[in-house]
Motif scaffolding. Structure first.
Motif, PDB file in Angstrom:
ATOM      1  N   UNK A 110      -3.409   1.155   2.151  1.00 51.38           N
ATOM      2  CA  UNK A 110      -3.891   2.509   2.452  1.00 51.38           C
ATOM      3  C   UNK A 110      -4.137   3.294   1.166  1.00 51.38           C
ATOM      4  N   UNK A 113      -7.495   2.705  -0.124  1.00 54.55           N
ATOM      5  CA  UNK A 113      -8.572   2.948   0.830  1.00 54.55           C
ATOM      6  C   UNK A 113      -9.519   4.042   0.340  1.00 54.55           C
ATOM      7  N   UNK A 114     -10.773   3.955   0.760  1.00 54.95           N
ATOM      8  CA  UNK A 114     -11.731   4.994   0.412  1.00 54.95           C
ATOM      9  C   UNK A 114     -11.825   6.069   1.486  1.00 54.95           C
ATOM     10  N   UNK A 115     -11.225   5.744   2.629  1.00 52.41           N
ATOM     11  CA  UNK A 115     -11.228   6.752   3.686  1.00 52.41           C
ATOM     12  C   UNK A 115     -10.131   7.770   3.428  1.00 52.41           C
ATOM     13  N   UNK A 116     -10.324   8.959   3.957  1.00 46.13           N
ATOM     14  CA  UNK A 116      -9.272   9.976   3.836  1.00 46.13           C
ATOM     15  C   UNK A 116      -8.152   9.635   4.808  1.00 46.13           C
ATOM     16  N   UNK A 117      -6.963   9.463   4.291  1.00 47.20           N
ATOM     17  CA  UNK A 117      -5.819   9.172   5.147  1.00 47.20           C
ATOM     18  C   UNK A 117      -4.773  10.250   4.913  1.00 47.20           C
ATOM     19  N   UNK A 118      -4.517  11.020   5.964  1.00 51.66           N
ATOM     20  CA  UNK A 118      -3.653  12.183   5.793  1.00 51.66           C
ATOM     21  C   UNK A 118      -2.222  11.770   5.479  1.00 51.66           C
TER      22      UNK A 118
END
Lengths: 239, 417
Positions: A110, A113-118
């Motif tokens: 995570x 990761x390039x995604x936003x992960x809260x």
């Protein structure tokens, strides 16, 4: 709609002036939800095949389609992103980070990761609950058993919700009881809809899958469904 | 790297955890940086202390004092005498002429000489100075016992002497020096007064000296006809520039110099403030040079860091492979090892700053105990400098190992045993 489709995939390694042909044109396709064993003796090219399918390496020639997209010639950066978002790996030697907690190990994909992960910790905790390790979150990786280590590795492979999980000899370093527990977990994951590719040289282990691809000397020898599938539940221990 | 925040925190905490995991080897790794940073801090602090000591001495001369040295010199450069050139253009009569200028309240000329001093058969070697009658006024000195010599005695080449505090104790001990006769170059001089204790001012030890009239010194001891320097006191520092111009005019006239531009001057006129500027320039250059020398040890420390990082990269090849397998890019791996090398150097830098400040404090305490007016202050800019240099050393010397790590192929790295 195939998840993976390869066409005449070849791979050769060059060292100095020596060229070693490892894969001699392999073709097959894999549908979502399948549980496949890639089986062959060591040196057969099964690991190389897994590396290419898992975006750790590139083919020398042939075509590779993933989710109907041509992924034959991705850049290093694109390969890293594919590994991060689409693939989960489980290795024979677990490959957990030393001096790091179980939770942190599972969070690792995570963080890249390039995604936003809260809240990466929350997601990792949920996945660890799923593999039955919620009581080990803050243990260091040298404080848990081999079977538990492999379950941590499975949790790490699952945490990014990958399209496919590669398990490379996942029971190789485990006693038979822990090995069966891991196989059961993989079968359960497959039942829940995950696509799994198991790489092994043991017939016994390979028969936990639904379909076996036999690789020998860099070629696909056989592509057969498993007739008498083994189920890693309590019964098997009695045999 | 969109999970930047989590990622960054994770990398930093991992680095420090691995540092703490093996304290002894971490400390050895940091040693080069610790020594480098500590020596930079110590040297900067000693430089600051010495500079403030020197400047405070010059300041104690007073701001309404003008100095004249023989020989031309650049505005900001040192006087010619610093280079060991003995210039004889400044005379006793120049001083008398300057004393007639408006605003000038006192003029003191100095004649240097060296000769052994004898009292009751014992030989001593205090500093021997020839000065004019205005000496006390210009230097702000006071008489402790007896009296100073008069202008008449000075002109008449009287063989009288006034003696400084340390010299009294050294030569006469408990005996009252007033009225005693000492021998300088086989001539008898009568001690007529003693000076109050003053200490060292502007590099001059005012206590270990024997003073005789300037003319007496010129003719009977040194055998010269010139003054080494002249100091002039004026009544108000507001008129400093004006008086300095007048002095230049008078001296050019007396020395037959027609060129009023200053190019052909055979003397230089400076205020105490200008002398201060000049000294500040010189000491700043020295401090910079010393700090640069100390920084060299940081480079040695940096090479040590590079070596250790290369070892760490190869011993963690599998970890790098795993990180790449779960999606780490070249840049992520590079970043990880750069964070790691700079956390080593930053920790080393912080330890070095603490050690450096402690040693500097110790030096200040010792110097204070020895009677110097030594200022200890923690200089923020030297701490900032040391801190940023530590980061820079970590980044620069960590770059090659980090690059090497980032270029590992994930398969090779995973296969590595």
């Amino acid at each position: 709609m195939s998840l993976i489709s390869i066409d005449n995939l070849k791979k050769s390694f060059h060292s100095d002036d020596l060229v070693t042909q490892v894969l001699h044109g392999v073709s097959f396709s894999i549908e979502p939800g399948e549980f496949i064993s890639i089986m062959g003796p060591s040196g057969s090219g099964k690991s190389t095949l897994m590396h290419i399918l898992g975006f750790l390496d590139r083919a020398s020639s042939g075509k590779y389609f993933f989710d109907n997209e041509d992924v034959t010639d991705l850049t290093d950066l694109e390969l890293a992103r594919m590994r991060n978002e689409k693939i989960g790996f489980v290795f024979q030697s677990f490959n957990l980070l030393p001096r790091t907690t179980v939770l942190e190990n599972v969070m690792l994909p995570l963080l890249y990761s390039h995604r936003k992960i809260a809240d990466p910790a929350k997601i990792a905790t949920e996945v660890l609950e799923q593999v039955g390790l919620s009581h080990r979150l803050d243990y260091y990786t040298n404080q848990i058993s081999g079977g538990e280590k492999q379950r941590v590795a499975i949790a790490r492979a699952l945490v990014n919700k990958p399209s496919i999980i590669f398990a490379d000899e996942p029971t190789g370093n485990l006693d038979s009881k822990s090995g069966l527990a891991v196989m059961k977990m993989l079968q359960d994951l497959n039942e829940a809809g995950n696509t799994i590719i198991l790489v092994t040289h043991e017939t016994f282990t390979s028969e936990h899958a639904k379909r076996i691809l036999k690789i020998h000397d860099g070629s696909l020898l056989a592509d057969t469904p498993v007739k008498n599938r083994r189920h890693a539940n309590g019964d098997e221990l009695l045999k | 790297m969109s999970q930047t925040y989590h990622f960054f925190i994770n990398q930093i905490s991992n680095s420090f955890r691995s540092l703490l995991h093996n304290k002894k080897s971490s400390l050895l790794t940091m040693l080069g940086v610790i020594i480098g940073v500590a020596s930079v801090i110590i040297i900067i602090s000693i430089g600051d202390g010495a500079q403030s000591l020197i400047l405070s001495q010059v300041k104690s001369l007073g701001s309404n004092v003008i100095g004249i040295t023989p020989g031309k010199s650049e505005e900001k450069g040192p006087p010619a005498a610093v280079y060991g050139i003995n210039i004889t253009t400044l005379t006793y009569e120049d001083g008398e002429a300057i004393k007639l200028l408006p605003r000038v309240t006192a003029v003191s000329g100095y004649v240097r000489g060296s000769a052994p001093v004898t009292w009751r058969g014992e030989q001593y070697s205090p500093n021997l100075n020839g000065v004019t009658a205005d000496y006390l006024t210009v230097e702000g000195m006071e008489i402790a016992t007896g009296r100073f010599f008069t202008e008449a005695e000075e002109r008449g080449m009287a063989k009288v002497a006034v003696i400084g505090y340390t010299a009294v104790n050294e030569i006469f001990g408990q005996t009252d020096p007033i009225g005693q006769t000492i021998k300088i170059k086989s001539q008898n001089y009568e001690i007529i007064g003693t000076l109050a204790r003053r200490g060292t001012v502007a590099f001059q030890d005012n206590d270990n000296q024997i003073i005789v009239p300037a003319k007496t010194m010129q003719r009977l001891v040194a055998g010269v006809n010139h003054l080494a320097i002249m100091r002039i006191k004026i009544d108000n520092e507001k008129y400093l520039a004006e008086v300095m111009d007048n002095i230049r005019y008078v001296l050019r006239d007396r020395h037959d110099i027609r060129d009023q531009s200053g190019e052909s001057d055979d003397f230089s006129v400076r205020s105490a403030a200008q002398a201060l500027d000049m000294l500040t320039n010189i000491t700043n250059a020295l401090r910079f040079f010393l700090a640069a020398m100390a920084s060299l040890s940081l480079i040695v420390g940096g090479v040590g860091i590079m070596n250790i990082m290369l070892v760490r990269v190869s011993s963690r090849t599998r970890e790098i492979g795993l990180r790449k397998a779960v999606g780490a890019t070249h840049r992520d791996i590079m970043f990880q090892f750069l964070v790691e090398s700079s956390s080593i150097t930053v920790s080393g830098g912080l330890i070095g700053i603490i050690i450096g400040e402690l040693v500097s404090l110790l030096i200040a305490v010792i110097a204070g105990a020895l009677g110097y007016d030594w200022q200890f202050s923690i200089s923020i800019w030297s701490i900032l400098l040391a801190f940023s240099v530590s980061i820079a050393v970590g980044l620069i010397f960590g770059l090659y190992p980090a690059r090497k790590a980032s270029r590992l192929s994930p398969i090779e790295a995973l296969r590595y045993e």
